[in-house]
Write a protein that holds these residues in place. Structure first.
Motif, PDB file in Angstrom:
ATOM      1  N   GLU A 101       0.841  -1.196   0.000  1.00 25.23           N
ATOM      2  CA  GLU A 101       0.000   0.000   0.000  1.00 25.23           C
ATOM      3  C   GLU A 101       0.874   1.243   0.000  1.00 25.23           C
ATOM      4  OE1 GLU A 101      -2.662  -0.269   3.262  1.00 25.23           O
ATOM      5  OE2 GLU A 101      -3.513  -2.166   2.591  1.00 25.23           O
ATOM      6  N   PHE A 102       1.927   1.158  -0.760  1.00 20.99           N
ATOM      7  CA  PHE A 102       2.830   2.293  -0.829  1.00 20.99           C
ATOM      8  C   PHE A 102       2.711   2.893  -2.221  1.00 20.99           C
ATOM      9  CE2 PHE A 102       7.007   4.003  -2.008  1.00 20.99           C
ATOM     10  CZ  PHE A 102       7.125   4.978  -1.039  1.00 20.99           C
ATOM     11  N   GLY A 103       2.369   4.166  -2.257  1.00 23.15           N
ATOM     12  CA  GLY A 103       2.045   4.791  -3.533  1.00 23.15           C
ATOM     13  C   GLY A 103       3.222   5.331  -4.315  1.00 23.15           C
ATOM     14  N   GLY A 104       4.426   5.017  -3.903  1.00 24.54           N
ATOM     15  CA  GLY A 104       5.616   5.564  -4.579  1.00 24.54           C
ATOM     16  C   GLY A 104       5.754   5.060  -6.004  1.00 24.54           C
ATOM     17  N   ILE A 105       6.515   5.760  -6.756  1.00 23.90           N
ATOM     18  CA  ILE A 105       6.748   5.338  -8.133  1.00 23.90           C
ATOM     19  C   ILE A 105       7.909   4.350  -8.122  1.00 23.90           C
ATOM     20  CG2 ILE A 105       7.329   6.094 -10.473  1.00 23.90           C
ATOM     21  CD1 ILE A 105       6.529   9.010  -9.124  1.00 23.90           C
ATOM     22  N   THR A 106       7.667   3.152  -8.671  1.00 27.55           N
ATOM     23  CA  THR A 106       8.746   2.171  -8.651  1.00 27.55           C
ATOM     24  C   THR A 106       9.861   2.626  -9.591  1.00 27.55           C
ATOM     25  OG1 THR A 106       7.644   0.890 -10.323  1.00 27.55           O
ATOM     26  CG2 THR A 106       7.360   0.157  -8.053  1.00 27.55           C
ATOM     27  N   GLN A 107      11.038   2.367  -9.132  1.00 28.64           N
ATOM     28  CA  GLN A 107      12.219   2.763  -9.895  1.00 28.64           C
ATOM     29  C   GLN A 107      12.933   1.513 -10.298  1.00 28.64           C
ATOM     30  OE1 GLN A 107      14.305   5.118  -6.929  1.00 28.64           O
ATOM     31  NE2 GLN A 107      14.390   6.727  -8.479  1.00 28.64           N
ATOM     32  N   HIS A 108      13.567   1.584 -11.432  1.00 30.50           N
ATOM     33  CA  HIS A 108      14.382   0.432 -11.796  1.00 30.50           C
ATOM     34  C   HIS A 108      15.747   0.615 -11.150  1.00 30.50           C
ATOM     35  CE1 HIS A 108      16.200  -2.737 -14.144  1.00 30.50           C
ATOM     36  NE2 HIS A 108      17.242  -1.924 -14.211  1.00 30.50           N
ATOM     37  N   ILE A 109      16.037  -0.171 -10.142  1.00 31.33           N
ATOM     38  CA  ILE A 109      17.371  -0.064  -9.549  1.00 31.33           C
ATOM     39  C   ILE A 109      18.109  -1.396  -9.669  1.00 31.33           C
ATOM     40  CG2 ILE A 109      16.768   1.813  -7.976  1.00 31.33           C
ATOM     41  CD1 ILE A 109      16.867  -0.356  -5.692  1.00 31.33           C
ATOM     42  N   GLY A 110      17.550  -2.326 -10.427  1.00 34.11           N
ATOM     43  CA  GLY A 110      18.279  -3.573 -10.674  1.00 34.11           C
ATOM     44  C   GLY A 110      17.848  -4.730  -9.795  1.00 34.11           C
ATOM     45  N   VAL A 247      30.479  -4.254   6.634  1.00 29.88           N
ATOM     46  CA  VAL A 247      29.607  -4.646   5.523  1.00 29.88           C
ATOM     47  C   VAL A 247      30.394  -5.250   4.359  1.00 29.88           C
ATOM     48  CG1 VAL A 247      28.083  -3.691   3.738  1.00 29.88           C
ATOM     49  CG2 VAL A 247      27.876  -2.912   6.110  1.00 29.88           C
ATOM     50  N   GLU A 248      29.811  -6.286   3.763  1.00 26.76           N
ATOM     51  CA  GLU A 248      30.300  -6.838   2.499  1.00 26.76           C
ATOM     52  C   GLU A 248      29.105  -6.974   1.573  1.00 26.76           C
ATOM     53  OE1 GLU A 248      33.697  -9.576   4.699  1.00 26.76           O
ATOM     54  OE2 GLU A 248      32.338 -10.545   3.296  1.00 26.76           O
ATOM     55  N   GLY A 249      29.313  -6.737   0.289  1.00 28.01           N
ATOM     56  CA  GLY A 249      28.198  -6.850  -0.655  1.00 28.01           C
ATOM     57  C   GLY A 249      28.688  -6.857  -2.085  1.00 28.01           C
ATOM     58  N   THR A 250      27.749  -6.786  -3.017  1.00 27.13           N
ATOM     59  CA  THR A 250      28.101  -6.787  -4.442  1.00 27.13           C
ATOM     60  C   THR A 250      27.296  -5.708  -5.168  1.00 27.13           C
ATOM     61  OG1 THR A 250      28.548  -9.150  -4.378  1.00 27.13           O
ATOM     62  CG2 THR A 250      28.142  -8.208  -6.536  1.00 27.13           C
ATOM     63  N   VAL A 251      27.976  -5.045  -6.103  1.00 27.11           N
ATOM     64  CA  VAL A 251      27.291  -4.025  -6.908  1.00 27.11           C
ATOM     65  C   VAL A 251      26.442  -4.740  -7.961  1.00 27.11           C
ATOM     66  CG1 VAL A 251      27.603  -2.125  -8.544  1.00 27.11           C
ATOM     67  CG2 VAL A 251      29.170  -2.367  -6.590  1.00 27.11           C
ATOM     68  N   ILE A 252      25.155  -4.417  -8.011  1.00 27.97           N
ATOM     69  CA  ILE A 252      24.255  -5.000  -9.006  1.00 27.97           C
ATOM     70  C   ILE A 252      24.176  -4.101 -10.231  1.00 27.97           C
ATOM     71  CG2 ILE A 252      21.862  -5.741  -9.447  1.00 27.97           C
ATOM     72  CD1 ILE A 252      23.410  -7.475  -7.432  1.00 27.97           C
ATOM     73  N   GLU A 253      24.031  -2.837  -9.960  1.00 31.05           N
ATOM     74  CA  GLU A 253      23.959  -1.856 -11.053  1.00 31.05           C
ATOM     75  C   GLU A 253      24.545  -0.554 -10.582  1.00 31.05           C
ATOM     76  OE1 GLU A 253      19.947  -2.863 -13.602  1.00 31.05           O
ATOM     77  OE2 GLU A 253      20.287  -0.821 -12.889  1.00 31.05           O
ATOM     78  N   THR A 264      24.604   3.399  -6.839  1.00 29.25           N
ATOM     79  CA  THR A 264      24.734   1.967  -7.108  1.00 29.25           C
ATOM     80  C   THR A 264      23.625   1.233  -6.376  1.00 29.25           C
ATOM     81  OG1 THR A 264      26.004   1.332  -5.176  1.00 29.25           O
ATOM     82  CG2 THR A 264      27.269   2.130  -7.043  1.00 29.25           C
ATOM     83  N   THR A 265      23.243   0.108  -6.964  1.00 32.87           N
ATOM     84  CA  THR A 265      22.373  -0.803  -6.237  1.00 32.87           C
ATOM     85  C   THR A 265      23.273  -1.922  -5.760  1.00 32.87           C
ATOM     86  OG1 THR A 265      20.628  -0.353  -7.783  1.00 32.87           O
ATOM     87  CG2 THR A 265      20.325  -2.247  -6.347  1.00 32.87           C
ATOM     88  N   ALA A 266      23.124  -2.266  -4.513  1.00 28.89           N
ATOM     89  CA  ALA A 266      23.951  -3.329  -3.967  1.00 28.89           C
ATOM     90  C   ALA A 266      23.081  -4.384  -3.334  1.00 28.89           C
ATOM     91  CB  ALA A 266      24.898  -2.748  -2.926  1.00 28.89           C
ATOM     92  N   PRO A 317      31.216   2.574  -9.635  1.00 31.48           N
ATOM     93  CA  PRO A 317      31.772   1.208  -9.655  1.00 31.48           C
ATOM     94  C   PRO A 317      31.043   0.393 -10.731  1.00 31.48           C
ATOM     95  CG  PRO A 317      30.693   1.695  -7.544  1.00 31.48           C
ATOM     96  CD  PRO A 317      30.318   2.777  -8.503  1.00 31.48           C
ATOM     97  N   SER A 318      31.519  -0.812 -11.005  1.00 35.94           N
ATOM     98  CA  SER A 318      30.883  -1.643 -12.044  1.00 35.94           C
ATOM     99  C   SER A 318      30.050  -2.755 -11.425  1.00 35.94           C
ATOM    100  CB  SER A 318      31.947  -2.292 -12.930  1.00 35.94           C
ATOM    101  OG  SER A 318      32.912  -1.359 -13.296  1.00 35.94           O
ATOM    102  N   ALA A 319      29.079  -3.233 -12.208  1.00 34.99           N
ATOM    103  CA  ALA A 319      28.264  -4.352 -11.762  1.00 34.99           C
ATOM    104  C   ALA A 319      29.181  -5.531 -11.462  1.00 34.99           C
ATOM    105  CB  ALA A 319      27.256  -4.737 -12.827  1.00 34.99           C
ATOM    106  N   GLY A 320      28.960  -6.179 -10.346  1.00 34.09           N
ATOM    107  CA  GLY A 320      29.788  -7.325  -9.990  1.00 34.09           C
ATOM    108  C   GLY A 320      30.934  -6.950  -9.049  1.00 34.09           C
ATOM    109  N   ASP A 321      31.232  -5.652  -8.905  1.00 32.56           N
ATOM    110  CA  ASP A 321      32.319  -5.242  -8.002  1.00 32.56           C
ATOM    111  C   ASP A 321      31.962  -5.591  -6.557  1.00 32.56           C
ATOM    112  OD1 ASP A 321      34.125  -4.249  -9.789  1.00 32.56           O
ATOM    113  OD2 ASP A 321      33.551  -2.137  -9.560  1.00 32.56           O
TER     114      ASP A 321
END
Ligand code: GDP
Length: 510
Positions: A101-110, A247-253, A264-266, A317-321
């Motif tokens: 029930e959240f009226g925000g506009i969906t964004q493509h973040i990967g 924190v550890e993670g991976t760049v998706i986009e 970046t999306t992580a 950064p690049s995807a996969g970093d």
């Protein structure tokens, strides 16, 4: 030092390229250089590893199992074009937006998160197709836990279906089968399952362990069942993570947003991300300014398996970093500087393999040159020929000298036949039982020529000239090739010199 050896190797490679096929570089020298360089390389690698441990940011050792808590699965949707991947992702995302029930506009973040009524969560990577998946894998990132393989029930197994299966197998990621377009009259889900048997994708009905869900991405039919099948598989996989510590993670986009700069999306894999955390990824770093979800909603914490948009990056950064938390901004700068420096170093590095190949090539050329010119054997033939031409009776052939490092190969040049003859007589009288043998590689009348230099180089020999000259070009070429040219005008001086040269080779006797 190492730079010198690199340079030497580099020059060697260049020289080899410009040399004639039957000329020869001192093989022993190259071996020595490679040996030394190898040793140095080992040493420098050790040093580099040590420096890296200090300068670079690295993953922490595996967490204590006691610290691990369950995490939700990260899913990639794959399948043939037009089989409904995009429609499926859209529908899943919309379900979520409606549910929240959240009226925000969906964004493509990967990537986006779907919560099931049971409270379970699934993270979907929403860049469908293989390209993104392969790109990530090529960088060593293993983000996906489960692949949902979409196959249209009216079309069956197609080229990219098979490719997707291959990707899943290569990455050892289990599959959930979504048989799509089941709303269509011509849909034949059973045919799909049968076809998949040929690719080792065995559905439960056929005694395998692949769950198959009949869905319609268009109508949304059975999508919850698909989500539940995914969660069930995730439970079996016992996915866990440590949500404490750095924190550890991976760049998706990553992309540049007009207002927010590099974004970046992580996917977070370890620890809990908060504002103000300092991160490094590839050759970029960030002090996390803003964190948001796929609905653009600001969030304050991101846990393992959660997709999160992050702003505050200095570069893209690049995807996969790999994303790693570091303790401070100066530390982040140091890490990034080090990585840039290291990349520079890598570029400048001489490829030792290429050098080794060149060396082998050269050895071969050397062998051929020997075949062509012969060694002692050749000497005797030429000697004979020379004498035949001079209509003299052949001298009795010398005992064959094994050519090894205790041999001094020489090239004799004289102004007239007579002087060569005199020199040959001296050479001939030289006792082969001496500790250091003499090998007459070539002799003749005239000034020192390029050919003489090449021969001397090939046989690691010395050129002796009696009453002859060597032009500047020849002298330069000889110097470049490390060939000695000795010019004399008095025979006994030449002989003395020859004896000196012979005794200088004596220390090489084993
Ligand atoms: P993608 O190339 O795999 O991403 O496929 P799309 O999601 O773009 O779908 C291709 C076409 O199939 C579109 O026209 C969709 O509307 C249609 N489509 C997707 N899923 C279904 C479904 O479940 N039923 C029907 N009838 N059409 C579907």
């Amino acid at each position: 030092d190492i730079d010198y050896i690199y340079e030497a190797l580099l020059n060697t490679a260049i020289d080899i390229d410009s040399l004639e096929a039957d000329s020869h570089l001192d093989e022993v020298w190259i071996k020595e250089v490679i040996k030394k360089a190898g040793m140095k390389l080992k040493w420098s690698k050790l040093k580099q590893d040590k420096v890296r441990a200090n300068k670079d940011a690295v993953k922490r050792p595996q967490a204590d199992p006691a610290l691990l808590t369950p995490r939700s699965p990260v899913v990639t949707i794959m399948g043939h074009v037009d089989h409904g991947k995009t429609t499926l992702l859209d529908k899943l995302r919309k379900t979520q937006v409606a549910a929240m029930e959240f009226g925000g506009i969906t964004q493509h973040i990967g990537a986006f998160l779907v919560s099931l009524p049971s409270g379970e969560k699934i993270t979907f990577l929403d860049t469908p197709g293989h390209a993104a998946f392969s790109a990530m894998r090529a960088r060593g990132a293993r983000v996906t836990d489960i692949i949902i393989l979409v196959v249209a029930a009216d079309d069956g197994v197609m080229k990219q279906t098979v490719e997707s299966i291959q990707h899943a197998k290569d990455a050892q990621v289990p599959i959930v089968l979504a048989i799509n377009k089941c709303d269509k009259a011509e849909a034949d889900p059973e045919k799909v399952k049968k076809e998949l048997l040929a690719y080792d994708v065995v559905c439960e009905d056929y005694g395998g362990d692949v769950q198959a869900v009949h869905v319609s991405a268009l109508t949304g039919d059975n999508l919850m069942a698909l989500a539940e099948a995914t969660v069930a598989l995730a439970e079996m996989l016992e996915l866990k993570a440590d949500s404490t510590g750095p924190v550890e993670g991976t760049v998706i986009e990553s992309f540049t947003d007009k207002g927010r700069g590099p974004v970046t999306t992580a996917i977070i894999e370890r620890g809990t991300l908060r504002r103000g955390t300092v991160l490094v990824a590839g050759k970029s770093w960030a002090k996390v300014r803003l964190m948001f979800d796929e609905n653009g909603k600001t969030i304050s914490e991101a846990y393992p398996s959660m997709p999160v948009g992050i702003t505050g990056w200095r570069d893209l950064p690049s995807a996969g970093d790999e994303i790693l938390e570091v303790e401070s901004e100066p530390r982040a700068r140091e890490v990034v500087d080090w990585r840039k420096y290291e990349q520079e170093q890598e570029k400048n590095k001489v490829d030792l393999k290429i050098i080794e190949e060149k060396r082998k090539e050269h050895q071969e050329a050397h062998r051929k040159a020997r075949e062509k010119y012969g060694t002692l054997h050749w000497k005797q033939i030429s000697f004979k020929k020379y004498l035949e031409r001079k209509e003299q009776k052949p001298l009795k052939p010398k005992e064959k000298i094994e050519r090894d490092s205790n041999v001094l190969p020489i090239i004799l040049k004289g102004d007239v036949d007579g002087s060569i003859e005199a020199l040959l007589n001296v050479v001939d009288s030289y006792d082969a039982s001496h500790e250091c043998g003499l090998e007459l590689v070539h002799f003749g009348v005239g000034d020192i020529s390029e050919n003489d230099v090449n021969l001397a180089e090939t046989f690691d020999g010395v050129i002796y000239g009696f009453n002859v000259n060597a032009g500047n070009v020849i002298l330069q070429s000889a110097a470049k090739k490390g060939v000695k040219i000795k010019l004399h005008k008095v025979i006994y001086r030449l002989i003395e010199d020859l004896q000196e040269e012979l005794s200088s080779r004596l220390p090489c006797i084993v």
